[in-house]
Design a protein around this motif. Sequence first.
Motif, short mmCIF file in Angstrom:
data_model
loop_
_atom_site.label_atom_id
_atom_site.label_comp_id
_atom_site.label_asym_id
_atom_site.label_seq_id
_atom_site.Cartn_x
_atom_site.Cartn_y
_atom_site.Cartn_z
N ARG A 336 0.84 -1.20 0.00
CA ARG A 336 0.00 0.00 0.00
C ARG A 336 0.88 1.26 0.00
O ARG A 336 2.09 1.17 0.18
CB ARG A 336 -0.89 0.03 1.25
CG ARG A 336 -1.85 -1.15 1.37
CD ARG A 336 -2.69 -1.06 2.64
NE ARG A 336 -1.90 -1.32 3.85
CZ ARG A 336 -1.54 -0.39 4.74
NH1 ARG A 336 -1.87 0.88 4.53
NH2 ARG A 336 -0.85 -0.72 5.82
N VAL A 337 0.24 2.40 -0.21
CA VAL A 337 0.92 3.69 -0.11
C VAL A 337 0.23 4.50 0.96
O VAL A 337 -1.00 4.66 0.94
CB VAL A 337 0.89 4.45 -1.45
CG1 VAL A 337 1.54 5.83 -1.29
CG2 VAL A 337 1.61 3.66 -2.54
N VAL A 369 6.89 3.10 -3.21
CA VAL A 369 5.60 2.56 -3.62
C VAL A 369 5.78 1.08 -3.94
O VAL A 369 6.90 0.60 -4.15
CB VAL A 369 5.05 3.29 -4.87
CG1 VAL A 369 4.76 4.75 -4.57
CG2 VAL A 369 6.02 3.16 -6.05
N PRO A 370 4.70 0.31 -4.00
CA PRO A 370 4.82 -1.10 -4.41
C PRO A 370 5.35 -1.21 -5.84
O PRO A 370 5.19 -0.29 -6.66
CB PRO A 370 3.38 -1.61 -4.32
CG PRO A 370 2.71 -0.70 -3.34
CD PRO A 370 3.33 0.64 -3.57
N SER A 373 3.90 0.12 -9.54
CA SER A 373 2.84 1.08 -9.28
C SER A 373 2.76 2.11 -10.40
O SER A 373 3.77 2.56 -10.94
CB SER A 373 3.11 1.80 -7.96
OG SER A 373 2.25 2.90 -7.79
N ASP A 374 1.52 2.52 -10.72
CA ASP A 374 1.32 3.57 -11.73
C ASP A 374 0.99 4.91 -11.08
O ASP A 374 0.54 5.84 -11.75
CB ASP A 374 0.23 3.17 -12.73
CG ASP A 374 -1.13 2.99 -12.06
OD1 ASP A 374 -1.21 3.11 -10.82
OD2 ASP A 374 -2.11 2.71 -12.78
N LEU A 375 1.21 5.03 -9.78
CA LEU A 375 0.86 6.23 -9.03
C LEU A 375 1.65 7.45 -9.49
O LEU A 375 2.88 7.41 -9.59
CB LEU A 375 1.11 6.00 -7.54
CG LEU A 375 0.90 7.21 -6.63
CD1 LEU A 375 -0.59 7.54 -6.52
CD2 LEU A 375 1.50 6.97 -5.25
N ARG A 405 6.31 2.14 -12.54
CA ARG A 405 6.25 1.21 -13.67
C ARG A 405 6.94 1.76 -14.92
O ARG A 405 7.27 1.00 -15.84
CB ARG A 405 4.80 0.87 -13.99
CG ARG A 405 4.01 2.00 -14.64
CD ARG A 405 2.63 1.56 -15.03
NE ARG A 405 1.88 2.62 -15.70
CZ ARG A 405 0.63 2.50 -16.09
NH1 ARG A 405 -0.03 1.38 -15.87
NH2 ARG A 405 0.02 3.52 -16.69
#
Length: 487
Positions: A336-337, A369-370, A373-375, A405
């Motif tokens: 999670r973030v 981030v995991p 992740s595309d965050l 990513r």
Amino acid sequence: MPRRSARRATVIGGGPNGLAAAVSLARAGYAVHVLEAAAAVGGGVRSEEGPLPGFVSDVCSAVHPAAYASPFFRAFGRDRIDWIVPEASYAHPLDGGRSAIAWRDLDRTADALGTDARAWRALLRPLTRRIDALVETTGSSLLQVPPHPVTALRYGLRMLEQGTAMSARTFRGEEAAALFAGVAAHANAALPSPGAAAAGLLLAAHGHAGGWAYPRGGAQRIADALVDDLRAHGGTIETDAGVGDLSSLDWGDPARGDVLVLAGSPRLALTLRDVPAAYAGALRRYRYGAAAAKVDFALDGPVPWADPAVALAPTVHVGGTRDEIRASENAVAQGRVSAAPYVLVVQPSVLDATRAPEGKHVLWSYIHVPANSDLDATELITRQIARFAPGFRDRILASRAVAARDRVRTNPAEIGGDIFGGAFTIVQALRRPVVARSPWRTPMPGVYLASASTPPGPGVNGMAGWHAARTVLADAGERVSLADLFG
């Protein structure tokens, strides 16, 4: 040394380790050719213009205490790079306009920590006083006999203390606890954990010894110095030359002494023909870790920190208290973030006017981030910085985000956005990427590994590249030291 142009060395990856290996082999007489996937050489030490014209941002690493202390770069010549060595290695803002500062002067740091002054000195002075021995101890495979057993023991005991629940008893005050949590969080691992403690102790010791240096003009200056030396010794570089499959690459004949050095992900070795099953299995078991989501900012002035002292440190750990930082990093470890993430911030232009137009500033930042992740981390980072620097949002002229990513597009070694070349754990410090006293050597004739996925692991220090080159030369019957090549 006599030149042996008949022997070829093909290096895949033009990052700091690939270039360190290339420079070493070129000086030893090999005909070296570097293949770099990106449009510009440098890998983890690349800089580029942006987010606006006239601003210079670092693509990956930005501050380089490991390079400044590295035996490889010391032998190579630190004076080839214009280093900035700040008096304040890193800062940690807290709510209420407070902060803790890790000065290069350990006593100055400790004296400001009040009731924790003695504990800070006890934790870090023995390591700081023996920084060269500590660098040598941590700079190679942990499966070898440590060159400095007493230093290794002290480091190991402190790692166990700070990497377990015992760490809660070290500091009584909020400032010291947060100051160490911020540096341990660099490891992008669960907190507390031995791996994070090992990273934090080494980085903190660097902060009180040589300092958290960085090159004037950007990280690219490190790559430029290596490239200049490589070309001066006959080496060549080819950019936009990504290699996804080694099975058809013409890199020479190992029976003749030609070598292939892989300075990216070890997974690339799996594309070779005749990879032994046991070795292939070990590479597949090697685990990559969590990732980084990065944002660069162009600012219309310096960051308006609530405590002006924070502006004295190019590196700032933003995240609040120790408990908040641990919650943020443990959220990432669980996939999670956090809504209030730990942010690693570098404000290079506070001491380097070449990085931005006059009166303007550039800011480098990322959160953990995991993997994959595309965050877009822009808003999360902006909000966290503004918490400790009211008015920060109003200073932003432009920003540029890179999701985890997407990192692999500019650096194929960053699997899933992992900037460390593999999860940073004690197990993987021993298995990096395989369990071997000399993991830079593969069972395939003439093939070697030279990335952060091999010891000593992450950090811009060139040592994995040097160890790979040294292993190549040893296998060719030559015992060569750094002094032999660069003295």
